[in-house]
Write a protein that holds these residues in place. Sequence first.
Motif, PDB file in Angstrom:
ATOM      1  N   HIS A 103       0.820  -1.211   0.000  1.00 29.32           N
ATOM      2  CA  HIS A 103       0.000   0.000   0.000  1.00 29.32           C
ATOM      3  C   HIS A 103       0.857   1.265   0.000  1.00 29.32           C
ATOM      4  N   GLU A 104       2.128   1.147   0.423  1.00 27.82           N
ATOM      5  CA  GLU A 104       2.978   2.341   0.506  1.00 27.82           C
ATOM      6  C   GLU A 104       3.459   2.816  -0.860  1.00 27.82           C
ATOM      7  N   ALA A 123       0.504   3.633  -5.269  1.00 24.56           N
ATOM      8  CA  ALA A 123       0.021   4.896  -5.857  1.00 24.56           C
ATOM      9  C   ALA A 123       1.105   5.542  -6.713  1.00 24.56           C
ATOM     10  N   ASP A 153      -4.935  -7.991  -7.248  1.00 21.92           N
ATOM     11  CA  ASP A 153      -4.713  -8.001  -5.802  1.00 21.92           C
ATOM     12  C   ASP A 153      -4.678  -9.449  -5.331  1.00 21.92           C
ATOM     13  N   ALA A 209      -5.133  -2.359   4.439  1.00 17.91           N
ATOM     14  CA  ALA A 209      -4.538  -1.087   4.037  1.00 17.91           C
ATOM     15  C   ALA A 209      -4.333  -1.024   2.527  1.00 17.91           C
ATOM     16  N   THR A 210      -3.887  -2.134   1.939  1.00 14.91           N
ATOM     17  CA  THR A 210      -3.675  -2.165   0.490  1.00 14.91           C
ATOM     18  C   THR A 210      -5.006  -2.113  -0.251  1.00 14.91           C
ATOM     19  N   GLN A 243      -7.701  -0.700   0.708  1.00 14.96           N
ATOM     20  CA  GLN A 243      -8.203   0.669   0.810  1.00 14.96           C
ATOM     21  C   GLN A 243      -7.508   1.580  -0.199  1.00 14.96           C
ATOM     22  N   GLU A 244      -6.200   1.435  -0.324  1.00 14.95           N
ATOM     23  CA  GLU A 244      -5.447   2.241  -1.289  1.00 14.95           C
ATOM     24  C   GLU A 244      -5.862   1.915  -2.720  1.00 14.95           C
ATOM     25  N   LYS A 261      -9.152   3.633  -3.644  1.00 17.64           N
ATOM     26  CA  LYS A 261      -8.946   5.043  -3.972  1.00 17.64           C
ATOM     27  C   LYS A 261      -8.417   5.194  -5.395  1.00 17.64           C
ATOM     28  N   LEU A 262      -7.478   4.330  -5.767  1.00 14.23           N
ATOM     29  CA  LEU A 262      -6.890   4.425  -7.101  1.00 14.23           C
ATOM     30  C   LEU A 262      -7.918   4.127  -8.184  1.00 14.23           C
TER      31      LEU A 262
END
Length: 247
Positions: free
Chosen positions: A13-14, A17, A34, A40-41, A43-44, A47-48
Amino acid sequence: MHACFIIPIYNHHETIAATVAALSPFQLPIFIVDDGSDAATKQELSKLVERTPLLHLHTLPQNSGKGAAVMAGFEQAYAAGMTHGLQIDADGQHDTGDIPEFWRQAEQHPEALISGAPQYDASIPTARKFGRKITHFWVHIETLSLQVKDTMCGFRVYPLAATLEAIAEHRPGNRMDFDIEIMVRMYWRGVPVRFIPTRVIYPEGGRSHFQGFADNWLISKMHTRLFFGMLLRAPRLMARRLRRSAA
């Protein structure tokens, strides 16, 4: 040529993006698979998807391995009408500045598998460096050729139809053995393999999913299978080598 990007992801997730942002200027579809990532991933990725029109997200129900995620990406892309997919990691290891050269080579040689030939800096772990040398040794035996310079770099343009045919004939391993096995099996089938020097880094604090004992055991078993597979194909491989030498 209908081109796209294919990104397998598991708990990055870091960095995802930034990876997607680097690919967006090419205005090509991006297929992200995925591989059962953490919350966390996911969720990211949500958003993308909302802010990236050309992004297609496919989620595997559970973690199945990098190879399984990449193969799912091939199937998704091919079903969507893509002819070529550039596989790139989600963790920022690969130099996106080399992508134009990958596409240029793919346009000139659409039948070929175009792969990165990694140029490492001091960040590569010593164990990984020696592991690569061992794999290169066995791949040269399995292909009876020095043409296949690197089979462990996951930065490649695949001709999707030929790749899926190779997978249908013999499905490669689902985990870290995938990158090696698919290239050897495509070489056996006569798919040309071309290499582009590319810088690869191991980012400080980066997250590797390579599991020392488990993945090395899988790779060892894979090399055993490929060695005996080479023996069955040795006359054809030698004939190809002689034709190339004569030419």
